[in-house]
Motif scaffolding. Structure first.
Motif, mmCIF file in Angstrom:
data_model
loop_
_atom_site.group_PDB
_atom_site.id
_atom_site.type_symbol
_atom_site.label_atom_id
_atom_site.label_comp_id
_atom_site.label_asym_id
_atom_site.label_seq_id
_atom_site.Cartn_x
_atom_site.Cartn_y
_atom_site.Cartn_z
ATOM 1 N N ASN A 196 38.616 67.643 38.242
ATOM 2 C CA ASN A 196 39.218 66.689 39.329
ATOM 3 C C ASN A 196 40.292 65.959 38.891
ATOM 4 O O ASN A 196 40.547 65.966 37.529
ATOM 5 C CB ASN A 196 38.247 66.002 40.291
ATOM 6 C CG ASN A 196 37.424 64.906 39.446
ATOM 7 O OD1 ASN A 196 37.953 64.406 38.184
ATOM 8 N ND2 ASN A 196 36.345 63.996 39.600
ATOM 9 N N ASN A 197 40.936 65.120 39.659
ATOM 10 C CA ASN A 197 42.174 64.462 38.966
ATOM 11 C C ASN A 197 41.915 63.307 38.236
ATOM 12 O O ASN A 197 42.480 62.703 37.510
ATOM 13 C CB ASN A 197 43.075 63.609 40.119
ATOM 14 C CG ASN A 197 42.425 63.307 41.554
ATOM 15 O OD1 ASN A 197 41.136 63.721 41.727
ATOM 16 N ND2 ASN A 197 43.177 62.623 42.388
ATOM 17 N N GLN A 198 40.596 63.100 38.018
ATOM 18 C CA GLN A 198 40.096 62.037 36.830
ATOM 19 C C GLN A 198 39.528 62.855 35.626
ATOM 20 O O GLN A 198 39.038 62.120 34.527
ATOM 21 C CB GLN A 198 38.843 61.299 37.411
ATOM 22 C CG GLN A 198 39.544 60.470 38.340
ATOM 23 C CD GLN A 198 38.019 59.740 39.515
ATOM 24 O OE1 GLN A 198 37.095 60.405 39.236
ATOM 25 N NE2 GLN A 198 38.523 58.712 40.049
ATOM 26 N N GLY A 199 39.725 64.159 35.598
ATOM 27 C CA GLY A 199 39.269 64.999 34.411
ATOM 28 C C GLY A 199 37.807 65.482 34.464
ATOM 29 O O GLY A 199 37.352 65.946 33.431
ATOM 30 N N PHE A 200 36.997 65.090 35.270
ATOM 31 C CA PHE A 200 35.639 65.671 35.324
ATOM 32 C C PHE A 200 35.407 66.830 35.953
ATOM 33 O O PHE A 200 36.174 67.262 36.911
ATOM 34 C CB PHE A 200 34.686 64.330 36.195
ATOM 35 C CG PHE A 200 35.074 62.931 35.414
ATOM 36 C CD1 PHE A 200 34.270 62.906 34.288
ATOM 37 C CD2 PHE A 200 35.586 61.990 36.133
ATOM 38 C CE1 PHE A 200 34.376 61.484 33.711
ATOM 39 C CE2 PHE A 200 35.574 60.771 35.601
ATOM 40 C CZ PHE A 200 35.229 60.320 34.390
ATOM 41 N N THR A 201 34.433 67.590 35.391
ATOM 42 C CA THR A 201 34.165 68.780 35.920
ATOM 43 C C THR A 201 33.170 68.858 37.397
ATOM 44 O O THR A 201 32.534 68.032 37.545
ATOM 45 C CB THR A 201 33.286 69.745 35.167
ATOM 46 O OG1 THR A 201 33.955 69.780 33.869
ATOM 47 C CG2 THR A 201 32.724 71.068 35.571
#
Length: 143
Positions: free
Chosen positions: A55-60
């Motif tokens: 996602n745009n926060q870098g989480f899978t």
């Protein structure tokens, strides 16, 4: 006169043979896409369609889609954070939005609608434009 009758009969026989030969032709399909309405629904339903992205926060995030033949389905989002995993499930109603079985539309319980256009469905992948993004979901097996 007999020559004319002979040529008429010959033309009729030739026309009938041509028609029978055309009916005997078998269409060659170079892929395993659906060919009739029930098959499209059978290929789509009772399978887990999965895609994993960041996602745009870098989480899978793993997104899973499940479809039932009665027009219901659910979308599950599994987001992995450093300290926890968040799972959200969104039930929806779905239908084919095209007689060519290349578009889906579904409505969530809150009334929001999602479109899956330019859909390409085969036994192992479900791909197309999902909202604003082009995505590919993979068949993870039956549920």
């Amino acid at each position: 006169m007999k020559e004319t009758e002979f040529s008429i009969y010959t033309k009729w026989i030739f026309a009938l043979l041509t028609i029978f030969n055309l009916q005997a032709c078998e269409i060659e399909w170079d892929d395993d896409r659906p060919r009739y309405p029930g098959e499209a629904t059978d290929m789509l339903c009772y399978k887990i369609w999965s895609d994993t992205f960041r996602n745009n926060q870098g989480f899978t995030v793993t997104q899973e889609l499940r479809f039932w033949a009665d027009g219901y389905g659910e979308e599950t989002l599994r987001t992995v954070y450093p300290d926890r995993t968040q799972i959200e499930t969104f039930p929806f109603e779905w239908r084919w939005n095209s007689y060519h079985y290349d578009a889906l539309i579904w409505r969530y319980r809150d009334g929001a609608e999602t479109y899956f256009d330019q859909l390409r469905l085969d036994f192992s992948t479900l791909s197309g434009r999902f909202g604003p993004d082009f995505v590919t979901f993979y068949n993870m097996g039956r549920f």
